[in-house]
Design a protein around this motif. Structure first.
Motif, PDB file in Angstrom:
ATOM      1  N   ASN A 150     -30.625  39.893 -65.677  1.00 27.14           N
ATOM      2  CA  ASN A 150     -30.672  39.982 -64.220  1.00 27.14           C
ATOM      3  C   ASN A 150     -30.913  41.387 -63.704  1.00 27.14           C
ATOM      4  O   ASN A 150     -30.769  41.642 -62.511  1.00 27.14           O
ATOM      5  N   LEU A 151     -31.250  42.298 -64.612  1.00 22.34           N
ATOM      6  CA  LEU A 151     -31.462  43.678 -64.204  1.00 22.34           C
ATOM      7  C   LEU A 151     -32.933  43.951 -63.933  1.00 22.34           C
ATOM      8  O   LEU A 151     -33.817  43.299 -64.485  1.00 22.34           O
ATOM      9  N   SER A 152     -33.175  44.953 -63.121  1.00 22.58           N
ATOM     10  CA  SER A 152     -34.529  45.445 -62.867  1.00 22.58           C
ATOM     11  C   SER A 152     -34.564  46.905 -63.281  1.00 22.58           C
ATOM     12  O   SER A 152     -33.827  47.740 -62.736  1.00 22.58           O
ATOM     13  N   LEU A 153     -35.390  47.222 -64.261  1.00 28.18           N
ATOM     14  CA  LEU A 153     -35.467  48.584 -64.772  1.00 28.18           C
ATOM     15  C   LEU A 153     -36.443  49.389 -63.927  1.00 28.18           C
ATOM     16  O   LEU A 153     -37.591  48.995 -63.739  1.00 28.18           O
ATOM     17  N   THR A 154     -35.988  50.551 -63.442  1.00 27.73           N
ATOM     18  CA  THR A 154     -36.812  51.321 -62.519  1.00 27.73           C
ATOM     19  C   THR A 154     -37.032  52.768 -62.944  1.00 27.73           C
ATOM     20  O   THR A 154     -37.856  53.448 -62.357  1.00 27.73           O
ATOM     21  N   SER A 155     -36.294  53.282 -63.939  1.00 29.49           N
ATOM     22  CA  SER A 155     -36.510  54.651 -64.384  1.00 29.49           C
ATOM     23  C   SER A 155     -37.900  54.778 -65.002  1.00 29.49           C
ATOM     24  O   SER A 155     -38.456  53.822 -65.536  1.00 29.49           O
ATOM     25  N   GLU A 156     -38.415  55.998 -64.977  1.00 34.57           N
ATOM     26  CA  GLU A 156     -39.764  56.196 -65.485  1.00 34.57           C
ATOM     27  C   GLU A 156     -39.806  56.124 -67.006  1.00 34.57           C
ATOM     28  O   GLU A 156     -40.740  55.584 -67.582  1.00 34.57           O
ATOM     29  N   PHE A 157     -38.771  56.662 -67.671  1.00 34.87           N
ATOM     30  CA  PHE A 157     -38.717  56.651 -69.127  1.00 34.87           C
ATOM     31  C   PHE A 157     -37.392  56.022 -69.547  1.00 34.87           C
ATOM     32  O   PHE A 157     -36.319  56.562 -69.233  1.00 34.87           O
ATOM     33  N   ILE A 158     -37.456  54.902 -70.271  1.00 34.39           N
ATOM     34  CA  ILE A 158     -36.260  54.156 -70.654  1.00 34.39           C
ATOM     35  C   ILE A 158     -36.270  53.936 -72.160  1.00 34.39           C
ATOM     36  O   ILE A 158     -37.198  53.337 -72.712  1.00 34.39           O
ATOM     37  N   PHE A 159     -35.190  54.422 -72.814  1.00 30.96           N
ATOM     38  CA  PHE A 159     -35.032  54.260 -74.262  1.00 30.96           C
ATOM     39  C   PHE A 159     -33.669  53.625 -74.520  1.00 30.96           C
ATOM     40  O   PHE A 159     -32.630  54.275 -74.334  1.00 30.96           O
ATOM     41  N   MET A 160     -33.667  52.366 -74.952  1.00 29.11           N
ATOM     42  CA  MET A 160     -32.422  51.648 -75.195  1.00 29.11           C
ATOM     43  C   MET A 160     -32.482  50.893 -76.524  1.00 29.11           C
ATOM     44  O   MET A 160     -31.847  49.852 -76.701  1.00 29.11           O
ATOM     45  N   SER A 161     -33.217  51.396 -77.474  1.00 27.24           N
ATOM     46  CA  SER A 161     -33.392  50.731 -78.764  1.00 27.24           C
ATOM     47  C   SER A 161     -32.154  50.893 -79.634  1.00 27.24           C
ATOM     48  O   SER A 161     -31.293  51.745 -79.386  1.00 27.24           O
ATOM     49  N   PHE A 162     -32.053  50.037 -80.653  1.00 33.88           N
ATOM     50  CA  PHE A 162     -30.974  50.089 -81.645  1.00 33.88           C
ATOM     51  C   PHE A 162     -29.597  49.987 -80.978  1.00 33.88           C
ATOM     52  O   PHE A 162     -28.743  50.858 -81.110  1.00 33.88           O
ATOM     53  N   ASN A 163     -29.421  48.910 -80.228  1.00 40.22           N
ATOM     54  CA  ASN A 163     -28.131  48.586 -79.631  1.00 40.22           C
ATOM     55  C   ASN A 163     -27.844  47.110 -79.870  1.00 40.22           C
ATOM     56  O   ASN A 163     -28.474  46.480 -80.740  1.00 40.22           O
ATOM     57  N   ASN A 164     -26.907  46.550 -79.111  1.00 37.30           N
ATOM     58  CA  ASN A 164     -26.560  45.132 -79.220  1.00 37.30           C
ATOM     59  C   ASN A 164     -26.859  44.396 -77.919  1.00 37.30           C
ATOM     60  O   ASN A 164     -26.154  43.455 -77.542  1.00 37.30           O
ATOM     61  N   LEU A 165     -27.888  44.823 -77.218  1.00 39.31           N
ATOM     62  CA  LEU A 165     -28.233  44.222 -75.944  1.00 39.31           C
ATOM     63  C   LEU A 165     -28.717  42.794 -76.142  1.00 39.31           C
ATOM     64  O   LEU A 165     -29.448  42.501 -77.092  1.00 39.31           O
ATOM     65  N   LYS A 166     -28.340  41.906 -75.228  1.00 38.77           N
ATOM     66  CA  LYS A 166     -28.666  40.487 -75.349  1.00 38.77           C
ATOM     67  C   LYS A 166     -29.287  39.976 -74.064  1.00 38.77           C
ATOM     68  O   LYS A 166     -29.573  40.732 -73.145  1.00 38.77           O
ATOM     69  N   GLY A 167     -29.496  38.674 -74.025  1.00 42.28           N
ATOM     70  CA  GLY A 167     -30.074  38.056 -72.844  1.00 42.28           C
ATOM     71  C   GLY A 167     -31.583  38.167 -72.838  1.00 42.28           C
ATOM     72  O   GLY A 167     -32.215  38.495 -73.841  1.00 42.28           O
ATOM     73  N   GLY A 168     -32.175  37.875 -71.711  1.00 44.81           N
ATOM     74  CA  GLY A 168     -33.617  37.911 -71.588  1.00 44.81           C
ATOM     75  C   GLY A 168     -34.141  39.309 -71.295  1.00 44.81           C
ATOM     76  O   GLY A 168     -33.387  40.255 -71.059  1.00 44.81           O
ATOM     77  N   VAL A 169     -35.459  39.409 -71.284  1.00 45.97           N
ATOM     78  CA  VAL A 169     -36.105  40.686 -70.983  1.00 45.97           C
ATOM     79  C   VAL A 169     -35.927  40.983 -69.492  1.00 45.97           C
ATOM     80  O   VAL A 169     -36.223  40.138 -68.650  1.00 45.97           O
ATOM     81  N   PRO A 170     -35.431  42.166 -69.138  1.00 46.12           N
ATOM     82  CA  PRO A 170     -35.244  42.480 -67.711  1.00 46.12           C
ATOM     83  C   PRO A 170     -36.588  42.676 -67.010  1.00 46.12           C
ATOM     84  O   PRO A 170     -37.619  42.882 -67.644  1.00 46.12           O
ATOM     85  N   ARG A 171     -36.573  42.612 -65.707  1.00 48.20           N
ATOM     86  CA  ARG A 171     -37.778  42.862 -64.933  1.00 48.20           C
ATOM     87  C   ARG A 171     -38.129  44.348 -64.991  1.00 48.20           C
ATOM     88  O   ARG A 171     -37.253  45.204 -65.025  1.00 48.20           O
ATOM     89  N   ILE A 172     -39.410  44.609 -64.980  1.00 44.38           N
ATOM     90  CA  ILE A 172     -39.904  45.974 -65.131  1.00 44.38           C
ATOM     91  C   ILE A 172     -40.596  46.364 -63.838  1.00 44.38           C
ATOM     92  O   ILE A 172     -41.598  45.744 -63.449  1.00 44.38           O
ATOM     93  N   SER A 173     -40.110  47.402 -63.189  1.00 43.01           N
ATOM     94  CA  SER A 173     -40.721  47.822 -61.931  1.00 43.01           C
ATOM     95  C   SER A 173     -42.013  48.586 -62.201  1.00 43.01           C
ATOM     96  O   SER A 173     -42.294  49.011 -63.323  1.00 43.01           O
TER      97      SER A 173
END
Length: 958
Positions: A492-515
């Motif tokens: 349910n999140l919308s990613l808005t930062s210009e550079f986003i690095f969140m690899s190698f974690n335990n994030l779940k759910g669907g792909v967030p919206r990309i602004s």
């Protein structure tokens, strides 16, 4: 060229290069470009003409021409005043011309002016030359903006060079976005160099080793204000600036030896830069012995960074520098400085402090307060603190904005930094910090945050969105949380930062919206599931996304067919998911696509021909899918990496692959390819030249905030040396061909071994026949070689022993014969490298063999003669022995008289022996005689010892 009117029809032209063309007759050349707004102009003569009507001009490059006249003044009208209205101008380069006049004072009008793609995104540069009768002065005005995006602090440098002499003006610190021109250095000075200053400079020179003679102008016979790197006040003649940095980063031009702190006796010195040299020590004896202390309070900027062999054991000489605004000691060995903070903590004017990679070990966590009341930028990264965050760090100025403590071995939790409301960049990456993400991080309106490579856990707090939980990091330019244990649902999140690095974690759910603001998105190596459609097809406007990496997750379904809104995408990594279906048609709209990685999914069908529209494609990785059909023959000329292994591809290897001159990695393994290996592979010139493949060099995204990756990277997994290895950095240097596990037949073409820069070659599990060509010895860079499980025969060529970099070899299960060639590498491999070749012998195999040199013809003839003689000799000896034996024995057995004579003689011999024994040992005690045919066996027992002899008799018995 007499006319340029034909250019006026090229209305869509964006770039025009006319370098080296004689256009001296073109007095109205600019009118030919009337329909252009963003062109480069080169190869021209004459004066710069009227540029009215070019309000949108962004790049004007007129360097290396023969232009003359005044340097453009944007306010006084020495060139057409309309130039001053080019407010969109981003780059101006006029260097290496014949321009004369003063440096203009109104460049501040062009606030977007920059030059090139420097590592500072906000770096602004103007370049031009000043040519006189005897000197060719080059003027460079650089305005560097700090890490803060509001640009409240700006410092600049004015550089003048005449080839040998180079001086620089003092640092200019100003408020706002404009650079206020200050012509600190001019050519008409009323005062000569101060004698006291000259002595201090000459004392410094005595300790300098100058292999390139850079300081040749430093002579007592010359005015020291004319020396290289020296600038003086025009009214007093006192030295105000010394800039001896190795600006070209050329090791041969580095100054060496010691830094004599006699420089600090320059009372009016406010700028000192000795960076990028190779000094080894600091001589502070002059300062230590001076009483009263030298007046050095005017020094504002001190830069000694990246003198990598410089060891400083004592920083006490810094204490009197109370006026310091900028201090940079990065890259200097300060490991003995346990109390370094005490040497600088009283600098109340200090704004910038850089001590990155100084081998510091004590951050003094127990110190409560320091007098850094003006500090805005603090960089202590790449040190060895191995402690918790210090207390004094939370008692700095409220204006504090930038903190870098990356890779310092810090542990514990992040304390509350919310008091620094204006903080713009926080980099605590590559430490051992733990705990949940602090909620107070969401209070910052504009924070570039890098917490990657730590031990954080838990979910992303709802306050992170700053406005609501439905928007993550709405105003930050940079967000890096990679390599932690952070969990949570991103659906349910919308990613808005210009550079986003969140690899190698335990994030779940669907792909967030990309602004549309997102430029780089890396969500790889998580547990994200679901379809891509909600993330990519929610908008109809064009997006700015360039880099998309959601590989190594649990994505399902087909690729959505809405790529027309993502035309700026250059890097797509969706490998190692559970995606299916065919490649959608709208992917052909990605004209800027450089890397397409869909490996290890369930895609099927023919490899889509529509990808030929992606003319920028450099890397295509479709391995471990279910693509069928033949290998495409439409691949673009600039493609460098082709990985199609583990599919259902059939047919021959198309000869069109030989035309891909940039190809450096070709992996077609584990398919159903047949036919022979193309002889034309030697046309793959990138595997011959060995030069770095420029197509694979990374692009910079120009980010200058937190320390996360600043490059768009290519990445692939390569199977080599018996294992899967991931390549990202230095991929442009990799050279590999893998055709294993197919149905290829025929002989290995010798032309294949003309690819002398290849590092890995795998032809195993095919039906190849014939011998290994001797040309294999030409591949001097070969590291991994696999010919196993084929039908190759003959001897292993001796030339293979010359491959000194070979670390992995497998020629098992073939029909090789003879001895394994002798060589350090070849004998160091284990038995499994050669097993399955019954006629192969020599180390490391157990089967030994003697490999003799091939004799010449004379030696063969001589050996043949010797063999014949020996054979005759042995034959004669055998025949002679047989004849002699049967002549003697035949006479005894066949002639009665001879037989009697022989046994009488033999009986006499026996009697003599018997008497000899009797005389020497005693008398006969018992005996018996028996007849056996015509031979008498007599057993005589003498002193309980038997004595047996044979005697022929005609009837006489004893």
């Amino acid at each position: 060229m007499d006319s340029l009117h034909w250019l006026s029809h090229l209305s869509s032209l964006e770039t025009l290069i006319l370098s080296g063309i004689d256009l001296h007759k073109q007095t109205n050349w600019l009118h030919s470009f009337a329909s252009f707004s963003n062109s480069f102009f080169c190869g021209l003569r004459g004066r710069i003409p009227d540029l009215s009507g070019y309000q949108e001009l962004e790049w004007l490059i007129l360097s290396n021409n023969e232009l003359d006249g005044s340097i453009p003044d944007w306010s006084t009208g020495e060139v057409p005043p309309s130039i001053g209205s080019l407010l969109s101008l981003r780059s101006l380069d006029l260097h290496n011309n014949g321009l004369l006049g003063h440096v203009p004072s109104s460049f501040q009008n062009c606030k977007d002016l920059s030059y090139g793609n420097e590592c500072w995104a906000s770096k602004k540069t103007l370049r031009f030359d000043k040519t006189g009768e005897k000197k060719n002065f080059r003027v460079v005005l650089e305005v560097m903006v700090g890490l803060n995006k509001s640009e409240d602090f700006v410092f600049g440098k004015l550089i003048w060079t005449d080839g040998k002499h180079r001086v620089r003006s003092r640092i200019v610190v100003s408020q706002g976005d404009s650079f206020y021109y200050n012509p600190y250095f001019t050519f008409n000075r009323s005062m000569c160099c101060n004698e006291k200053d000259q002595r201090a400079l000459l004392m410094f020179k005595q300790g300098v080793v100058d292999p390139s003679n850079r300081l040749s102008s430093w002579s007592s016979q010359e005015d020291c204000c004319e020396w290289l790197g020296v600038a003086c006040d025009t009214d007093t003649g006192r030295v105000t600036m010394l800039d001896l940095q190795n600006i070209n980063l050329n090791e041969s031009e580095s100054l060496r030896g010691e830094i004599n702190l006699s420089l600090l006796q320059l009372e009016f010195l406010n700028f000192l830069d000795l960076s990028f040299n190779d000094f080894e020590s600091v001589n502070d004896s002059v300062i230590a012995n001076s009483y009263p202390p030298a007046n050095i309070s005017k020094l504002e900027q001190l830069t000694l960074k990246f003198n990598h062999h410089l060891h400083i054991d004592n920083l006490q000489w810094l204490s009197p520098l109370s006026s310091l605004v900028y201090l940079d000691l990065s890259g200097i060995d300060l490991h003995k400085q346990t109390n370094w903070l005490q040497s600088i903590h009283s600098f109340s004017s200090l704004i910038w402090l850089y001590m990155n990679n100084c081998q510091l070990t004590n951050i003094q966590p127990s110190v409560e307060n320091v007098n850094f009341s003006s500090l805005v930028f603090l960089d202590l990264g790449e040190n060895d603190f191995y402690s918790e965050l210090p207390n004094w760090l939370f008692n700095l100025s409220n204006d504090f904005k930038v903190l870098n403590l990356s890779n310092c071995g810090l542990r514990g939790q992040i304390p509350d930094l919310s008091r620094y409301r204006d903080m713009e960049s926080l980099d605590l990456s590559n430490n051992k910090l733990r705990g949940s993400l602090p909620k107070w991080l969401g209070q910052f309106n504009d924070l570039d945050l890098d917490l990657s490579n730590n031990l954080f856990y838990g979910s992303i707090p709802s306050s992170f969105g700053n406005i609501s939980a439905s928007s993550l990091d709405t105003t930050s330019q940079f967000l890096a949380l990679s390599h932690n244990s952070i969990s949570g649902d991103l659906s349910n999140l919308s990613l808005t930062s210009e550079f986003i690095f969140m690899s190698f974690n335990n994030l779940k759910g669907g792909v967030p919206r990309i602004s549309k603001h997102v430029n780089v998105l890396d969500l790889s190596h998580n547990s994200i599931s679901g379809h891509l459609y909600p993330a990519l097809c929610h908008t109809e406007y064009e997006n700015n996304l360039v880099y998309l990496d959601i590989s190594d997750n649990f994505l399902t379904g087909e690729l959505p067919d809405c790529w027309t809104n993502w035309t700026k995408l250059s890097y797509i990594y969706l490998g190692n998911n559970k995606l299916t279906g065919e490649v959608p048609p709208t992917m052909s709209s990605l004209l800027e696509l450089k890397s397409l990685d869909l490996h290890n999914n369930g895609f099927y069908g023919d490899i889509p021909r529509l990808l030929q529209n992606c003319t920028a494609l450099v890397l295509i990785n479709l391995e471990r899918n279910d693509f069928f059909g033949s290998i495409p023959n439409w691949m673009q000329q600039n493609i460098s990496i082709v990985k199609l292994r583990s599919n259902q591809l059939t047919g021959n290897i198309p000869p069109q692959l030989c035309n891909l001159s940039n190809l450096t990695v070709l992996d077609l393994a584990d398919n159903k390819l047949s036919g022979s290996i193309p002889h034309c592979l030697y046309n793959l010139t990138s595997l011959v030249s060995g030069f770095p493949n420029n197509s694979l060099k990374v692009d910079q995204y120009g980010y200058t905030g937190a320390s996360g990756d600043s490059e768009y990277r290519f990445k692939i997994m390569l199977y080599t040396k018996g294992q899967n290895l991931e390549y990202s950095k230095n991929l442009e240097l990799v050279r590999s061909i893998d055709l294993s596990a197919n149905k290829l037949s025929g002989e290995i073409p010798p032309q294949l071994f003309f690819l002398v820069k290849m590092q890995s070659l795998n032809l195993s599990y095919n039906h190849l026949t014939g011998k290994i060509p001797e040309e294999i010895g030409m591949m001097k860079d070969m590291e991994s070689l696999n010919f196993s499980h084929n039908k190759l025969q003959g001897e292993i060529p001796q030339s293979i022993s010359g491959l000194s970099f070979l670390s992995d070899l497998n020629v098992s299960y073939n029909n090789f014969i003879g001895q394994i060639p002798l060589g350090t590498q070849l004998q160091s491999f284990d038995v499994w490298s050669y097993i399955g070749n019954p006629e192969l012998c020599g180390a490391p195999l157990i089967k030994n063999c003697t490999k003799q040199e091939k004799p010449n013809q004379k030696e063969l003839a001589r050996e043949d003669e010797d063999d014949n003689f020996l054979r005759s000799l042995y034959l004669g000896m055998g025949v002679g022995f047989a004849m002699g034996f049967w002549v003697v024995c035949g006479s005894i057995f066949c002639i009665r008289a001879m037989r009697h004579r022989f046994f009488r003689w033999f009986d006499g011999v026996v009697d003599r022996i018997y008497r000899h024994i009797q005389d020497g040992q005693g008398s006969l005690t018992s005996g018996s005689c028996t007849w056996q045919g015509t031979s008498l066996i007599t057993i005589c027992c003498y002193v309980n010892k038997p004595f047996v002899y044979e005697k022929y008799s005609t009837g006489f018995s004893l």
